[in-house]
Design a protein around this motif. Structure first.
Motif, PDB file in Angstrom:
ATOM      1  N   SER A  88       0.900  -0.888  -0.055  1.00 41.28           N
ATOM      2  CA  SER A  88       0.189   0.275   0.169  1.00 41.28           C
ATOM      3  C   SER A  88       0.699   1.823  -0.316  1.00 41.28           C
ATOM      4  CB  SER A  88      -0.643  -0.208   1.389  1.00 41.28           C
ATOM      5  OG  SER A  88      -0.139  -0.053   2.401  1.00 41.28           O
ATOM      6  N   PHE A  89       2.009   0.837   0.272  1.00 43.15           N
ATOM      7  CA  PHE A  89       2.834   1.577   0.833  1.00 43.15           C
ATOM      8  C   PHE A  89       3.860   2.615  -0.994  1.00 43.15           C
ATOM      9  CE2 PHE A  89       7.089   4.685   2.040  1.00 43.15           C
ATOM     10  CZ  PHE A  89       6.339   5.651   2.216  1.00 43.15           C
ATOM     11  N   GLN A  90       4.078   1.405  -1.073  1.00 40.94           N
ATOM     12  CA  GLN A  90       4.653   1.733  -2.729  1.00 40.94           C
ATOM     13  C   GLN A  90       3.165   1.945  -3.862  1.00 40.94           C
ATOM     14  OE1 GLN A  90       5.747  -2.633  -3.294  1.00 40.94           O
ATOM     15  NE2 GLN A  90       7.590  -1.985  -2.853  1.00 40.94           N
ATOM     16  N   ILE A  91       2.420   1.518  -3.668  1.00 43.41           N
ATOM     17  CA  ILE A  91       1.555   2.659  -4.634  1.00 43.41           C
ATOM     18  C   ILE A  91       0.607   3.890  -4.116  1.00 43.41           C
ATOM     19  CG2 ILE A  91      -1.392   2.270  -5.112  1.00 43.41           C
ATOM     20  CD1 ILE A  91       0.125   0.538  -5.860  1.00 43.41           C
ATOM     21  N   ARG A  92       0.930   4.414  -3.081  1.00 44.89           N
ATOM     22  CA  ARG A  92       0.919   5.406  -2.369  1.00 44.89           C
ATOM     23  C   ARG A  92       2.053   6.521  -3.292  1.00 44.89           C
ATOM     24  NH1 ARG A  92       0.223   5.578   4.349  1.00 44.89           N
ATOM     25  NH2 ARG A  92      -1.348   7.253   3.562  1.00 44.89           N
TER      26      ARG A  92
ATOM     27  N   TRP B 259      -6.105   1.362  -2.573  1.00 43.91           N
ATOM     28  CA  TRP B 259      -5.052   0.381  -2.174  1.00 43.91           C
ATOM     29  C   TRP B 259      -4.089   2.227  -1.403  1.00 43.91           C
ATOM     30  CZ3 TRP B 259      -6.217  -2.186  -6.269  1.00 43.91           C
ATOM     31  CH2 TRP B 259      -6.016  -3.120  -6.256  1.00 43.91           C
ATOM     32  N   MET B 260      -4.128   2.882  -1.329  1.00 45.21           N
ATOM     33  CA  MET B 260      -4.015   4.174  -0.034  1.00 45.21           C
ATOM     34  C   MET B 260      -4.239   3.736   1.402  1.00 45.21           C
ATOM     35  SD  MET B 260      -3.449   7.171  -2.915  1.00 45.21           S
ATOM     36  CE  MET B 260      -2.424   8.115  -1.633  1.00 45.21           C
ATOM     37  N   TYR B 261      -4.966   3.476   1.301  1.00 48.31           N
ATOM     38  CA  TYR B 261      -5.549   2.964   2.966  1.00 48.31           C
ATOM     39  C   TYR B 261      -5.842   1.723   2.960  1.00 48.31           C
ATOM     40  CZ  TYR B 261      -5.128   8.305   2.637  1.00 48.31           C
ATOM     41  OH  TYR B 261      -5.247   9.525   2.490  1.00 48.31           O
ATOM     42  N   THR B 262      -5.973   0.816   4.573  1.00 50.59           N
ATOM     43  CA  THR B 262      -6.198  -0.078   4.739  1.00 50.59           C
ATOM     44  C   THR B 262      -7.535   0.235   4.697  1.00 50.59           C
ATOM     45  OG1 THR B 262      -6.256   0.040   6.783  1.00 50.59           O
ATOM     46  CG2 THR B 262      -4.320  -1.057   5.194  1.00 50.59           C
ATOM     47  N   PRO B 263      -8.708  -1.465   4.699  1.00 48.05           N
ATOM     48  CA  PRO B 263     -10.218  -1.446   4.755  1.00 48.05           C
ATOM     49  C   PRO B 263     -10.283  -1.004   6.253  1.00 48.05           C
ATOM     50  CG  PRO B 263      -9.036  -2.973   3.486  1.00 48.05           C
ATOM     51  CD  PRO B 263      -8.268  -2.828   4.096  1.00 48.05           C
ATOM     52  N   LYS B 264      -9.871  -0.892   6.884  1.00 43.12           N
ATOM     53  CA  LYS B 264     -10.097  -1.209   8.557  1.00 43.12           C
ATOM     54  C   LYS B 264     -10.030   0.461   9.300  1.00 43.12           C
ATOM     55  CE  LYS B 264      -8.035  -5.287   9.451  1.00 43.12           C
ATOM     56  NZ  LYS B 264      -7.246  -5.726   9.499  1.00 43.12           N
ATOM     57  N   MET B 265      -9.542   1.815   8.061  1.00 43.75           N
ATOM     58  CA  MET B 265      -9.371   2.906   8.154  1.00 43.75           C
ATOM     59  C   MET B 265     -10.201   3.613   8.267  1.00 43.75           C
ATOM     60  SD  MET B 265      -5.478   3.604   7.093  1.00 43.75           S
ATOM     61  CE  MET B 265      -5.561   5.273   8.513  1.00 43.75           C
ATOM     62  N   PRO B 266     -11.115   4.679   9.121  1.00 43.20           N
ATOM     63  CA  PRO B 266     -11.712   5.553   8.559  1.00 43.20           C
ATOM     64  C   PRO B 266     -12.235   6.012   7.018  1.00 43.20           C
ATOM     65  CG  PRO B 266     -12.221   5.455  10.773  1.00 43.20           C
ATOM     66  CD  PRO B 266     -10.620   4.576  10.387  1.00 43.20           C
ATOM     67  N   VAL B 267     -11.116   6.157   7.464  1.00 44.66           N
ATOM     68  CA  VAL B 267     -11.308   7.222   6.108  1.00 44.66           C
ATOM     69  C   VAL B 267     -10.997   6.131   4.328  1.00 44.66           C
ATOM     70  CG1 VAL B 267      -8.728   7.284   5.392  1.00 44.66           C
ATOM     71  CG2 VAL B 267      -9.842   9.200   4.613  1.00 44.66           C
ATOM     72  N   PHE B 268     -10.588   4.503   4.977  1.00 50.65           N
ATOM     73  CA  PHE B 268     -11.246   4.237   3.308  1.00 50.65           C
ATOM     74  C   PHE B 268     -12.943   3.928   3.490  1.00 50.65           C
ATOM     75  CE2 PHE B 268     -12.287  -0.129   1.564  1.00 50.65           C
ATOM     76  CZ  PHE B 268     -11.299  -0.060   0.869  1.00 50.65           C
ATOM     77  N   LYS B 269     -13.656   3.713   4.471  1.00 54.24           N
ATOM     78  CA  LYS B 269     -15.028   3.548   4.186  1.00 54.24           C
ATOM     79  C   LYS B 269     -15.703   4.858   3.772  1.00 54.24           C
ATOM     80  CE  LYS B 269     -14.400   0.293   8.124  1.00 54.24           C
ATOM     81  NZ  LYS B 269     -14.707  -0.058   9.053  1.00 54.24           N
ATOM     82  N   LYS B 270     -15.414   5.957   4.343  1.00 52.49           N
ATOM     83  CA  LYS B 270     -15.738   7.430   4.086  1.00 52.49           C
ATOM     84  C   LYS B 270     -15.616   6.911   2.164  1.00 52.49           C
ATOM     85  CE  LYS B 270     -16.313  11.320   6.625  1.00 52.49           C
ATOM     86  NZ  LYS B 270     -15.453  12.693   6.792  1.00 52.49           N
ATOM     87  N   GLY B 271     -14.337   7.139   2.464  1.00 55.40           N
ATOM     88  CA  GLY B 271     -13.935   6.979   0.886  1.00 55.40           C
ATOM     89  C   GLY B 271     -14.669   6.209  -0.288  1.00 55.40           C
ATOM     90  N   MET B 272     -15.577   4.985   0.007  1.00 63.75           N
ATOM     91  CA  MET B 272     -16.047   4.412  -0.715  1.00 63.75           C
ATOM     92  C   MET B 272     -17.404   5.175  -0.510  1.00 63.75           C
ATOM     93  SD  MET B 272     -14.602   1.836  -1.244  1.00 63.75           S
ATOM     94  CE  MET B 272     -15.581   0.868  -1.542  1.00 63.75           C
TER      95      MET B 272
ATOM     96  N   PHE C 203      -5.454   5.886 -11.465  1.00 56.42           N
ATOM     97  CA  PHE C 203      -5.766   6.183 -10.275  1.00 56.42           C
ATOM     98  C   PHE C 203      -6.793   5.611  -9.322  1.00 56.42           C
ATOM     99  CE2 PHE C 203      -3.277  11.006 -10.548  1.00 56.42           C
ATOM    100  CZ  PHE C 203      -2.899  10.553 -10.797  1.00 56.42           C
ATOM    101  N   VAL C 204      -7.857   5.811 -10.074  1.00 50.96           N
ATOM    102  CA  VAL C 204      -9.300   4.796  -9.866  1.00 50.96           C
ATOM    103  C   VAL C 204      -8.983   4.127  -9.099  1.00 50.96           C
ATOM    104  CG1 VAL C 204     -11.100   3.526 -10.403  1.00 50.96           C
ATOM    105  CG2 VAL C 204     -10.822   5.595 -11.709  1.00 50.96           C
ATOM    106  N   PHE C 205      -7.284   2.571  -9.390  1.00 49.84           N
ATOM    107  CA  PHE C 205      -8.035   1.171  -8.555  1.00 49.84           C
ATOM    108  C   PHE C 205      -6.821   1.874  -7.478  1.00 49.84           C
ATOM    109  CE2 PHE C 205      -9.439   0.310 -12.962  1.00 49.84           C
ATOM    110  CZ  PHE C 205     -10.732  -0.771 -12.265  1.00 49.84           C
ATOM    111  N   SER C 206      -6.045   2.291  -8.000  1.00 48.74           N
ATOM    112  CA  SER C 206      -4.529   2.331  -6.542  1.00 48.74           C
ATOM    113  C   SER C 206      -5.038   3.491  -5.027  1.00 48.74           C
ATOM    114  CB  SER C 206      -3.227   3.800  -7.152  1.00 48.74           C
ATOM    115  OG  SER C 206      -3.342   5.169  -7.449  1.00 48.74           O
TER     116      SER C 206
END
Length: 171
Positions: A9-13, A142-155, A136-139
């Motif tokens: 995920s860090f490499q993708i970032r 992978w920038m945040y793990t699914p457990k993080m609140p920012v990922f859920k909000k992003g979804m 960009f769409v797919f990466s």
């Protein structure tokens, strides 16, 4: 001391970040040309350009379509002169005056960027840009793990973007 493995995920970032910087200029041009393309059926920012061509005399209206394109319909006739939507044609002399609305040079080139097809060398740029946007769409996922609140909000935002696009497509 053993070298620690960098998480995927860090490499993708990192790739996302630097590709974003690289594409910033291309995205700027595409954004402007995309906005410009919305007005392509109007005369917004266009100026009139007149050209004269010597054609054969005594041509019929149907024979003028190759020169006058969509504006080849005769609106009126005065003597030997046929007046068309985008110009005139003198049947006696064969002189055609063609009126065309053109964008300024740079804006015209930007519009051609958006219209590029396989007959244009610009289509490689269009394909590269499309693939980069897909990255960009797919990466982004992978920038945040699914457990993080920012990922859920992003979804939620991603689903909102899809829904808005579908609504606008089918209006």
């Amino acid at each position: 001391m053993p070298k620690r493995k960098t998480p995927f995920s860090f490499q993708i970032r990192i790739m996302h970040r630097y590709l974003g910087f690289f594409l910033a200029g291309i995205m700027f041009v595409y954004a402007l040309s995309g906005i410009l393309m919305v007005f392509r059926n109007t005369d917004f920012l266009k100026s009139e350009v007149l050209t004269e061509r010597q054609l054969k005399p005594k041509l019929k209206a149907k024979e003028l379509t190759s020169v006058f394109k969509k504006g080849a319909k005769v609106l009126k006739t005065e003597g030997d002169v046929l007046y068309l939507k985008n110009g005139s044609y003198n049947q006696k002399t064969g002189v055609a005056t063609i009126k065309k609305m053109k964008l300024p040079f740079v804006l015209d080139k930007m519009e051609k960027l958006h219209k590029a097809n396989t007959n244009s060398p610009l289509y490689f740029l269009n394909i590269f840009f499309g693939v980069a946007l897909l990255f960009f769409v797919f990466s982004a996922f992978w920038m945040y793990t699914p457990k993080m609140p920012v990922f859920k909000k992003g979804m939620y935002f991603a689903v909102g973007g899809i829904i808005l696009t579908l609504i606008l497509l089918f209006l």
